[in-house]
Write an enzyme that holds these catalytic residues in place. Structure first.
Site, short mmCIF file in Angstrom:
data_model
loop_
_atom_site.label_atom_id
_atom_site.label_comp_id
_atom_site.label_asym_id
_atom_site.label_seq_id
_atom_site.Cartn_x
_atom_site.Cartn_y
_atom_site.Cartn_z
CG HIS A 244 -22.66 3.99 -26.07
ND1 HIS A 244 -21.37 3.55 -25.88
CD2 HIS A 244 -22.60 4.92 -27.05
CE1 HIS A 244 -20.56 4.20 -26.71
NE2 HIS A 244 -21.28 5.03 -27.43
CG ASP A 317 -18.60 9.90 -24.84
OD1 ASP A 317 -18.95 10.05 -26.03
OD2 ASP A 317 -18.15 8.83 -24.40
#
Length: 597
Positions: A244, A317
């Site tokens: 992330h 993702d």
């Protein structure tokens, strides 16, 4: 719930298409009909089908003003209905932070509103609504929906039937809410205790055990007509960097990848997995270009498509994560992902930038329209398999009948009871006898609830122990207790007959370690519960009784309380090894360790 007249009007186009043999028939797909449908779509509509976007708000047409403002700022539209009309997106992802998931009946209304907005467009198609409902520490739909133990807890239970039941029940509830694609199960093999992004989201460190549980959960979800998603290909289990926020590099050899990381994905493919999510990781042994796997043709087409023989939907993702934005701009990432072999582009930072970039790439000849058609066909096949063409709407009666019903909640409790792992029990301190230790103090970390459960953990444990006949009080000390907080806990411990402490990612220098040691020094018996990673036990050798719960959600904490009280015997076995704190090369507790009574 839309009226019958509204439903009939909204589905008229799809019904007409069915009559002329365009989309899939019930119970399967017909590529000839789907290809015919694609041939009548505009290029803009095809591009839209490849995107799965976030959108703010609890309603498709009347969100709160703050959500309208957020949508205007980030997406350039006011509502989900406007999003669908402008970009013709094929999917929408629900998030708690986007205020999509207030309660089950509201979620069903939102799903119906999104479908209605899409189906009333010219050549309108049903939308594939998705979410991350992994259970454990990652959930988007909270109580009163049924919440199950997370993957590592299920790994500790070791039961394929429990994994299948979890998928079946959770899938039925998602289906009732109008959610057709779930980004679960995690197929990563967690072999790195320092992994900051996977950890307890993985079933464990043994690829054979992980493979069996992945396949079982896939069967459960897809038996409930919800698309399961194995993630994160080619394997995110051995990293110390969170994708992330950074760009992880996996240093496994090709041989090690085959033996360790590939096995659960092979199992998922054999189980008929509907979708596979890519990882924003660099894997030099599989592709030495320096590109993340999400943008790698050798990994996604060469390995996943050609070597593993997978022809289902490949979804990225989130494209807002730093791991995929490191090398290229937000306009290049979606184009490169499609060139690599992706079908669905998930949550780009700017939908407008990404959508226009893909459109331009086709218009300029960098991407062929045939390449787009191949991905659109996969997306429509999945929608047809999920019966979205013929049954795009859900009912409020179905929500009431299905979501969070007593039988489902009881099943979650039973599964949780089989996962709690007893790591240490010196002097047979456990189970606690409420006659000998009637007054219990519960202290420890209180991280924010990850999944819409009641929390905080100390309060949930104290309430559960009180229901079991103890007089339990909660004192939240946090993940980094101050000296004053520790002093309060020590003083309270002296007045208690036993102390239960929840630990959360303890390190050698953690203030939590100081807290536990000082509480133990009072002489009051201490029972510790690792409420996230089971590795905490290595840093606290003085604790006489230690349990691993693998998460701080209510269902796992209540199960731990029942084990502490002796209402059920601990049955969980470690699905990962715990290394010694003073010598990480040596194993303190191996895979399969777990005591009982």
């Amino acid at each position: 719930m839309p009226s019958r007249r509204t439903v009939l009007a909204a589905t008229a186009g799809v019904t007409a298409a069915l009559a002329t043999g365009t989309p899939a028939q019930a119970g399967g797909h017909d590529d000839k009909k789907l290809r015919s449908l694609i041939s009548r779509m505009t290029l803009q509509e095809k591009v839209g089908q490849l995107f799965v976007s976030r959108v703010y708000g609890h309603s498709a047409t009347a969100p709160d003003q703050a959500d309208i403002d957020a949508n205007l700022k980030e997406i350039g539209v006011r509502t989900a209905a406007e999003l669908v009309a402008k970009y013709r997106v094929g999917g929408i992802i629900y998030f708690t932070w986007a205020h999509n998931t207030r309660d089950p009946h509201q979620i069903a209304d939102l799903s119906n509103g999104i479908q209605r907005a899409s189906l009333t467009q010219p050549r309108g198609l049903p939308v594939l609504v998705s979410t991350d409902q992994e259970h454990g520490i990652v959930c988007r739909v909270g109580e009163p929906a049924t919440l199950f133990p997370g993957a590592m807890a299920v790994g500790a239970g070791g039961s394929r039937e429990d994994a299948r039941a979890l998928g079946r029940i959770a899938g039925r509830e998602l289906k009732a809410l109008g959610i057709g694609q779930n980004y679960s199960p995690v197929a990563d093999v967690n072999v790195n205790p320092a992994n900051p992004v996977i950890g307890v989201r993985s079933f464990g460190s043994d690829p054979r055990a992980v493979s069996a549980l992945v396949a079982a959960e896939v069967a459960g979800y897809q038996g409930a007509r919800v698309a399961a998603t194995a993630k994160h290909f080619p394997g995110h289990g051995d990293t110390a960097v969170d994708s992330h926020y950074g760009f992880p590099v996996i240093t496994h050899s090709r041989e090690l990848w085959e033996r360790l990381d590939a096995a659960p994905f092979r199992a998922a493919i054999r189980a008929g997995i509907d979708s596979i999510m890519t990882a924003h990781i660099q894997f030099p042994a599989l592709d030495d270009s320096g590109d993340p796997a999400t943008l790698s043709h050798p990994i996604l087409t060469g390995i996943l498509r050609e070597e593993l023989g997978y022809d289902g939907v490949v979804v990225t993702d989130s494209l807002g994560m730093e791991g995929v934005r490191t090398k290229y701009g937000d306009d290049r990432v979606p184009v490169l992902a499609l060139k690599a072999g992706v079908d669905q582009l998930l949550n780009p930072p700017s939908l407008d930038v990404a959508w226009k970039a893909v459109l331009k790439a086709v218009q300029d000849g960098e991407l062929t329209e045939e390449r787009l058609d191949a991905s659109v066909l996969r997306v429509l096949r999945l929608k047809a398999k999920l019966r979205l063409f013929e049954a795009p709407y859900v009912s409020q009666a179905g929500v009431t009948r299905t979501v969070g019903v007593r039988a489902h909640l009881a099943a979650a409790d039973r599964i949780a009871e089989r996962t709690t792992t007893l790591l240490v029990n010196e002097g047979r301190l456990l189970p606690l006898d409420r006659r000998e230790h009637p007054k219990v103090l519960v202290v420890g970390a209180d991280p924010a609830s990850p999944s819409g459960t009641t929390g905080p953990p100390t309060g949930v444990l104290a309430a559960a122990l009180t229901e079991l006949g103890f007089t339990a009080t909660a004192l939240s000390t946090g993940t980094a207790p101050s000296a004053a907080t520790i002093a309060r806990a020590v003083a309270a411990a002296r007045e208690a007959d036993a102390v239960v402490v929840g630990t959360y990612n303890v390190s050698a220098t953690s203030a939590q370690k100081t807290l536990v040691e000082q509480v133990a020094a009072t002489g009051t018996p201490v029972v510790a519960v690792a409420i996230r990673n089971p590795y905490d036990v290595a840093h606290l050798p003085s604790v006489p009784a230690y349990l691993a719960a693998y998460s701080w959600t209510d269902v796992e904490l209540r199960a731990a309380a029942r084990v502490i009280a002796g209402r059920v015997a601990p049955r969980g076995k470690l699905p990962v090894p715990v290394q010694r704190a003073d010598d990480p090369a040596r194993v303190l507790y191996p895979v399969g360790h777990g005591l009982t009574y």
